[in-house]
Write an enzyme that holds these catalytic residues in place. Structure first.
Site, PDB file in Angstrom:
ATOM      1  N   HIS A   1      34.914  52.974  45.503  1.00 15.77           N
ATOM      2  CA  HIS A   1      35.376  51.594  45.379  1.00 15.77           C
ATOM      3  C   HIS A   1      36.449  51.440  44.306  1.00 15.77           C
ATOM      4  O   HIS A   1      37.218  50.494  44.336  1.00 15.77           O
ATOM      5  CB  HIS A   1      34.190  50.643  45.193  1.00 15.77           C
TER       6      HIS A   1
ATOM      7  N   ARG B   1      34.697  41.056  49.190  1.00 11.65           N
ATOM      8  CA  ARG B   1      33.523  41.838  48.767  1.00 11.65           C
ATOM      9  C   ARG B   1      32.996  41.234  47.463  1.00 11.65           C
ATOM     10  O   ARG B   1      33.383  41.648  46.368  1.00 11.65           O
ATOM     11  CB  ARG B   1      33.910  43.303  48.557  1.00 11.65           C
TER      12      ARG B   1
ATOM     13  N   ARG C   1      31.593  37.544  51.907  1.00 11.62           N
ATOM     14  CA  ARG C   1      30.400  38.349  52.196  1.00 11.62           C
ATOM     15  C   ARG C   1      29.458  38.277  51.013  1.00 11.62           C
ATOM     16  O   ARG C   1      29.883  38.454  49.867  1.00 11.62           O
ATOM     17  CB  ARG C   1      30.802  39.805  52.441  1.00 11.62           C
TER      18      ARG C   1
ATOM     19  N   GLU D   1      26.902  46.731  61.091  1.00 11.35           N
ATOM     20  CA  GLU D   1      27.191  48.020  60.454  1.00 11.35           C
ATOM     21  C   GLU D   1      25.992  48.963  60.471  1.00 11.35           C
ATOM     22  O   GLU D   1      26.067  50.065  59.963  1.00 11.35           O
ATOM     23  CB  GLU D   1      27.753  47.831  59.037  1.00 11.35           C
TER      24      GLU D   1
ATOM     25  N   ASN E   1      33.091  51.194  58.632  1.00  8.14           N
ATOM     26  CA  ASN E   1      32.875  52.244  57.615  1.00  8.14           C
ATOM     27  C   ASN E   1      31.416  52.677  57.625  1.00  8.14           C
ATOM     28  O   ASN E   1      31.100  53.865  57.672  1.00  8.14           O
ATOM     29  CB  ASN E   1      33.206  51.718  56.208  1.00  8.14           C
ATOM     30  N   ASP E   2      30.528  51.691  57.558  1.00  4.74           N
ATOM     31  CA  ASP E   2      29.102  52.021  57.558  1.00  4.74           C
ATOM     32  C   ASP E   2      28.589  52.307  58.960  1.00  4.74           C
ATOM     33  O   ASP E   2      27.765  53.200  59.161  1.00  4.74           O
ATOM     34  CB  ASP E   2      28.288  50.892  56.928  1.00  4.74           C
TER      35      ASP E   2
ATOM     36  N   ARG F   1      29.905  58.708  54.495  1.00 10.26           N
ATOM     37  CA  ARG F   1      31.320  58.311  54.488  1.00 10.26           C
ATOM     38  C   ARG F   1      32.082  58.797  53.261  1.00 10.26           C
ATOM     39  O   ARG F   1      33.307  58.774  53.241  1.00 10.26           O
ATOM     40  CB  ARG F   1      31.442  56.776  54.603  1.00 10.26           C
TER      41      ARG F   1
ATOM     42  N   CYS G   1      36.269  44.734  60.231  1.00 11.93           N
ATOM     43  CA  CYS G   1      36.737  44.754  58.843  1.00 11.93           C
ATOM     44  C   CYS G   1      36.570  46.116  58.172  1.00 11.93           C
ATOM     45  O   CYS G   1      36.738  46.246  56.970  1.00 11.93           O
ATOM     46  CB  CYS G   1      36.046  43.677  58.015  1.00 11.93           C
TER      47      CYS G   1
HETATM   48  C1  PEP Z   1      32.165  48.514  56.286  1.00 10.08           C
HETATM   49  O1  PEP Z   1      31.072  49.051  56.117  1.00 10.08           O
HETATM   50  O2  PEP Z   1      32.934  48.800  57.244  1.00 10.08           O
HETATM   51  C2  PEP Z   1      32.646  47.488  55.335  1.00 10.08           C
HETATM   52  C3  PEP Z   1      33.758  46.824  55.561  1.00 10.08           C
HETATM   53  O3  PEP Z   1      31.931  47.285  54.191  1.00 10.08           O
HETATM   54  P1  PEP Z   1      32.009  48.226  52.870  1.00 10.08           P
HETATM   55  O4  PEP Z   1      33.204  49.142  53.025  1.00 10.08           O
HETATM   56  O5  PEP Z   1      32.138  47.309  51.705  1.00 10.08           O
HETATM   57  O6  PEP Z   1      30.703  48.940  52.936  1.00 10.08           O
HETATM   58 MG    MG Z   2      29.665  48.237  54.719  1.00  9.64          MG
END
Ligand code: PEP
Ligand code: MG
Length: 585
Positions: free
Chosen positions: A193, A300, A336, A435, A458-459, A469, A506
């Site tokens: 992050h 976020r 979120r 997700e 992503n998740d 990931r 997203c």
């Molecule tokens: C995701 O999981 O795709 C997402 C956008 O959330 P984060 O990357 O904050 O886990």
């Molecule tokens: Mg996520």
């Protein structure tokens, strides 16, 4: 020539030339850092030196305070000196370093965690307060472990921030101070992050440099090339000129890309789509809009916690959400609710360490178990919704019951506000992130209970393909175009479309031009991504017709591997639209 080039991983593109500001670590890290056995003695020595230095500092502080404010205020430093002289404490650090082969920082972090738990478990307020004394002393020793701690820079404005490591919470504090030219770190990976935040703020960043923090001095001249993953220390004039040329070219390319921001978001045959921005800080709205974002598709909100050391109040939350809504209006803002856990551990929330944080008490699971925090956040979001452009987004939903629980809190808080005549948007849309694979498989059921879906690829990909990931060892298996992923996405998008409800993507997948075409072909029209990628995706979608994309995708859905899918899509799209990926793919 007497200059050094260091190779790392470029995680945020761009080039910067400037003076280094070496930053010591502010917070403890739960990351274990090992050393080879022959370095253990060095670590013990570093620890001894840091303790001695801290003792001298404390003694000096005590004298200063006694002279300036009086004896009664100096006693606190006696307590601190006593803690520092505690033989059990010091030998426990040495034991950890010796037995676990770890850096002195790791030993201190573990001790910190150990004492935090003990003090938190005590009922007595007095003893709880003593936690901060121990924490204070450990922090001082920790800071003194930094190679150039005496020079540790407080002000990083107009400088290049160099550090051994930068936790997301530290990054949030430091990088939002404004105008940090670039970042160079020994540790780190591209999906951390800290990297996401640097990208969002458009700060060129190179991580994984291994020993830059120990190599440079404050004020050294550096070139950070976040595009190619390189840092040059004290470059001669010729090299500086070479990079200035490269920077000019890169900046010109950036300006060219930004021109796309002003163009209409529609395909050649006039089908509209909306690129939106994923952001972590309220300061990013203007930056996102300048790249052509048509809304904030993901805020976020956990970064509110990461930016501070105390718990945010309802007012703190409210000010941030109201600012987002105001600056983005009339465009939508998807807020979120907090997604903590994993690397996003919050120092002010005493979160238990878990063996499997990605599968643990994360996101909505955490919020539902901490109803006080959750209600505070929901109240603040509702209060900030009066401009009618705010949407609530719930992360990590796994089952129907969770939506029921969220709605109960939601209704209750709405009732509370209504009773006090506090205004809010009664039609505020409530959506969930898709997700977790179970939620995707249940999409046709879940959509009945919510206003919209936002797919967090992503998740979703991490859990569906069982590929961490952020683990570079298995990254070759992390494939957004895996046929199984495409089938799952198709099911989710169709479930939402059949119900006549919105679906947004997203995850990072939306930022990749080819993957965005796939999503478009499946029926997705809202793509939320790191703002710097908007022009590239927008340009790709503007260069194709929706018919070609649908046809290419129908064929791709019959294929067996991600590679076949990719090859077939590129071929089918380029035959019809040779310029589709001109701005990079
Ligand atoms: C995701 O999981 O795709 C997402 C956008 O959330 P984060 O990357 O904050 O886990
Ligand atoms: Mg996520």
């Amino acid at each position: 020539m007497d200059f050094t080039r260091l190779r790392g991983v470029g995680v945020s593109p761009g080039i910067a030339l400037g003076r280094a500001a070496l930053v010591g670590r502010v917070l403890f890290s739960s990351r274990k850092e090992y050393v080879p056995p022959h370095r253990v003695e060095d670590e013990l020595q570093r620890l001894k030196t840091a303790v001695a230095k801290t003792r001298a500092e404390l003694a000096e502080l005590k004298d200063t305070i006694r002279n300036k404010v009086g004896e009664e205020h100096a006693f606190i430093f006696d307590a601190h000196l006593l803690i520092l002289d505690d033989a059990t404490l010091l030998s426990s650090f040495e034991k950890t370093i010796r037995e676990e082969n770890v850096r002195a920082e790791t030993a201190l972090s573990e001790a910190y965690e150990h004492y935090r738990k003990i003090f938190d478990g005590l009922g007595d307020e007095y003893f709880k307060q003593r936690k901060s004394d121990v924490a204070d002393v450990l922090t001082k020793v920790y800071r003194n472990l930094a190679p150039a701690a005496e020079e540790s820079a407080d002000d990083v404005r107009d400088k290049i921030l160099v550090a051994h490591d930068l936790l997301p919470s530290e990054a949030a504090l430091r990088l939002s101070q404004g105008n940090v030219l670039a970042v160079a770190l020994d540790m780190g990976g591209s999906t951390s992050h800290t990297a996401i935040l640097a990208r969002s703020l458009g700060i060129p960043t190179v991580v994984g440099l291994r020993d830059i923090a120990a190599t440079i001095k404050n004020g050294d001249l550096l070139i950070v090339d976040g595009t190619d993953g390189e840092v040059i220390i004290n470059p001669p004039l010729t090299v500086q000129k070479e990079f200035q040329g490269k920077k000019a070219k890169y900046d010109a390319y950036g300006r060219e890309l930004k021109k796309v921001a002003a163009l209409r978001s529609q395909t050649l045959d006039g089908v509209r789509f909306s690129p939106m921005a994923n952001i972590e800080l309220p300061e990013e709205v203007a930056h996102a809009l300048s790249y052509g974002a048509e809304g904030i598709g993901l805020f976020r909100s956990e970064f509110i916690y990461l930016q501070r050391s105390t718990l945010p109040s309802e007012e703190d939350h409210y000010e941030i959400y109201a600012r987002l809504a105001r600056e983005a209006q009339p465009r939508p803002v998807y807020i979120r609710t907090i997604d903590i856990g994993g690397e996003k551990n919050l120092p002010q929330l005493s979160i238990q360490k878990e063996p499997n944080p990605a599968l643990g008490l994360r996101a909505i699971r955490f919020s539902l178990q901490n109803p006080g925090l959750f209600r505070t956040q929901i109240r603040a979001i509702l209060r900030a919704s009066t401009l009618k452009n705010v949407r609530i987004l719930i992360p990590m939903i796994t089952e129907v019951e969770e939506i029921g629980e969220v709605k109960a809190v939601f209704r209750d808080v709405q009732g509370e506000l209504a009773a006090k005549n506090i205004p809010f948007d009664p039609d505020i849309p409530l959506g969930i992130m898709i997700e977790v694979p179970a939620a995707a498989a249940l999409a046709d059921v879940l959509i009945k209970d919510v206003d919209y879906f936002s797919i967090g690829t992503n998740d979703l990909i991490q859990y569906y393909l069982a590929v961490d990931r952020s683990n570079e060892f298995v990254s070759y298996l992390y494939k957004p175009l895996h046929p199984a992923v495409l089938r799952l996405l198709k099911f989710v998008v169709e479930a939402a479309s059949r119900a006549g409800k919105d679906v947004t993507v997203c995850g990072e997948m939306a930022a990749d031009p080819l993957a965005a075409m796939v999503l478009f072909g499946l029926g997705v029209r809202t793509f939320s991504m790191n703002p710097i990628f908007i022009p590239r995706v927008k340009n790709a979608l503007r260069s194709v017709s929706s018919r070609t994309v649908r046809r290419a995708l129908a064929k791709a859905l019959t294929l067996r591997t991600a590679q076949e899918v990719e090859e077939q899509l590129i071929e089918a799209l380029l035959v019809e639209h040779p310029g589709a990926f001109l701005m990079g793919y």
